[in-house]
Scaffold this active site. Sequence first.
Site, short mmCIF file in Angstrom:
data_model
loop_
_atom_site.label_atom_id
_atom_site.label_comp_id
_atom_site.label_asym_id
_atom_site.label_seq_id
_atom_site.Cartn_x
_atom_site.Cartn_y
_atom_site.Cartn_z
N LYS A 47 0.85 -1.20 0.00
CA LYS A 47 0.00 0.00 0.00
C LYS A 47 0.88 1.25 0.00
O LYS A 47 2.09 1.16 0.29
CB LYS A 47 -0.88 -0.02 1.24
CG LYS A 47 -0.07 0.05 2.53
CD LYS A 47 -0.87 -0.34 3.76
CE LYS A 47 -0.03 -0.10 5.01
NZ LYS A 47 -0.66 -0.64 6.21
N ARG A 146 -10.41 0.38 14.23
CA ARG A 146 -10.11 1.21 13.06
C ARG A 146 -10.87 0.70 11.84
O ARG A 146 -11.65 1.42 11.26
CB ARG A 146 -8.59 1.21 12.82
CG ARG A 146 -8.12 2.19 11.80
CD ARG A 146 -6.61 2.15 11.61
NE ARG A 146 -6.17 0.91 10.97
CZ ARG A 146 -4.95 0.71 10.50
NH1 ARG A 146 -4.02 1.65 10.65
NH2 ARG A 146 -4.62 -0.44 9.93
N TYR A 272 17.26 29.96 7.98
CA TYR A 272 16.09 30.72 8.46
C TYR A 272 16.09 30.80 9.99
O TYR A 272 16.38 29.81 10.67
CB TYR A 272 14.80 30.02 8.05
CG TYR A 272 14.40 30.24 6.61
CD1 TYR A 272 14.16 31.52 6.12
CD2 TYR A 272 14.23 29.16 5.76
CE1 TYR A 272 13.76 31.71 4.80
CE2 TYR A 272 13.83 29.33 4.44
CZ TYR A 272 13.59 30.61 3.98
OH TYR A 272 13.20 30.79 2.68
N MET A 320 12.51 24.57 2.50
CA MET A 320 11.62 23.79 1.62
C MET A 320 12.42 22.93 0.66
O MET A 320 12.10 21.76 0.43
CB MET A 320 10.70 24.73 0.84
CG MET A 320 9.69 23.99 -0.01
SD MET A 320 8.69 25.08 -1.04
CE MET A 320 7.76 25.96 0.19
C1 LIG Z 1 0.14 -1.63 6.78
C2 LIG Z 1 -0.45 -2.91 7.16
C3 LIG Z 1 0.36 -4.03 7.35
C4 LIG Z 1 1.87 -3.99 7.34
O1 LIG Z 1 2.31 -3.41 8.55
P1 LIG Z 1 3.87 -3.20 8.88
O2 LIG Z 1 3.85 -2.70 10.26
O3 LIG Z 1 4.38 -2.20 7.90
O4 LIG Z 1 4.52 -4.52 8.72
C5 LIG Z 1 -0.27 -5.23 7.60
N1 LIG Z 1 -1.62 -5.32 7.68
C6 LIG Z 1 -2.42 -4.25 7.54
C7 LIG Z 1 -3.89 -4.40 7.67
C8 LIG Z 1 -1.86 -3.00 7.29
O5 LIG Z 1 -2.66 -1.93 7.16
#
Ligand SMILES: *Cc1c(COP(=O)(O)O)cnc(C)c1O
Length: 381
Positions: A47, A146, A272, A320
Amino acid sequence: MLTIEPVAAEGPIGATTRLTIDLAAIAANWRMLAGLAAPAIAGAAVKGDAYGLGAARVAPALYGSGCRHFFVAHVGEGIALRPHLPADAVIFVLHGIPAGTAGEFLAHGLTPVLNGLGDIAAWSRAGAIAHRRLPAALHVDTGMSRLGLSGAEVDRLCAEPDRLDGISLDLVISHLACADDPANPMTAAQRLRFLDICGRLPHTGRPFRRALANSAGIFWGTEYAFDLVRPGIALYGGNPVNGRLAPVRPVVRLEASILQVREIDPPETVGYGATHKVVRPTRVATVAVGYADGFLRAAGNRALALVDGREVPVLGRISMDLMTIDVTDVAPQSCRPGMYITLVGDVLTIDRVAATMDTVSYELLTRLGRRFERVYTGGAA
Ligand SMILES: *Cc1c(COP(=O)(O)O)cnc(C)c1O
């Protein structure tokens, strides 16, 4: 067999910064994690464009190592990834089915992770129209609060199993909230809740597989691995468990070429807000990396750079597009304009650099900008 392109660079013309992504290291990390989780099989979280590293390059490298289960967040990410993977790669979409997108899942060969009774109803309807059971995963909430079915929704589903008509329930997942903390009792409690729920859920034909562990969860031992694990950050070189050094290979190297070098004397200041006042004759090197590139402003006066094998401090605030580095103690012939210095790499690990930004490696990686030349190495592994 998939053909993987050799080393290739991409990025804006005239980039003076370079992000090198070691696909062989990602593949090696995946094999290491798969070995730890065995006999469970290992998938991969890709992802967020593979945590910012480029899913179109990372996922095929993982496939080449044997990975067949990929997790993206959005359906759009799945659609973008599908052409880069052979048909036997399963792409799970963690966020479920946004209204009206069931057809997209079918058209692009994506498997939804059903997060509630609404997702289940939408996918069941799609199965009725298709006149077959459509593959799906189910997310049950075991304490993260969540995503996933609540306890009440699980009870409803157990009492009304025909809600799964038209669905082939292939995988049940949950997500650990505190696995990065080896002393936290929540992880064991979540495992027990997961076991209880999996024991009660209806089957649709053959038994479903179960997946609980992220990267950190894998280090809790095989009783947390179930049938499938979903590592993310450890694939990309992050150390998943606090205070325990995992045998993870570094994956990214961020290098910037020096734009200018100047010598200044007290009481002059740098950057800055004039937050750094030099206390000795100081040589300052300027490089084109700033917070617009994801090098967070919190790292000002804190981050380090590796110049000619020596760790030297960042001086002043991060701008930046620029930052300034103290190269007083580096031989002048080793820090001339055009020469590369390292901001992230084998020594300055993503965990160390993220700590100077008050954040975690996940945020550092996913914010890495698009102004770098990107070089992928080790693609043939
Ligand atoms: C992002 C995610 C993972 C991977 O988690 P890591 O901590 O990066 O290994 C696994 N399962 C779900 C549902 C996630 O959202």
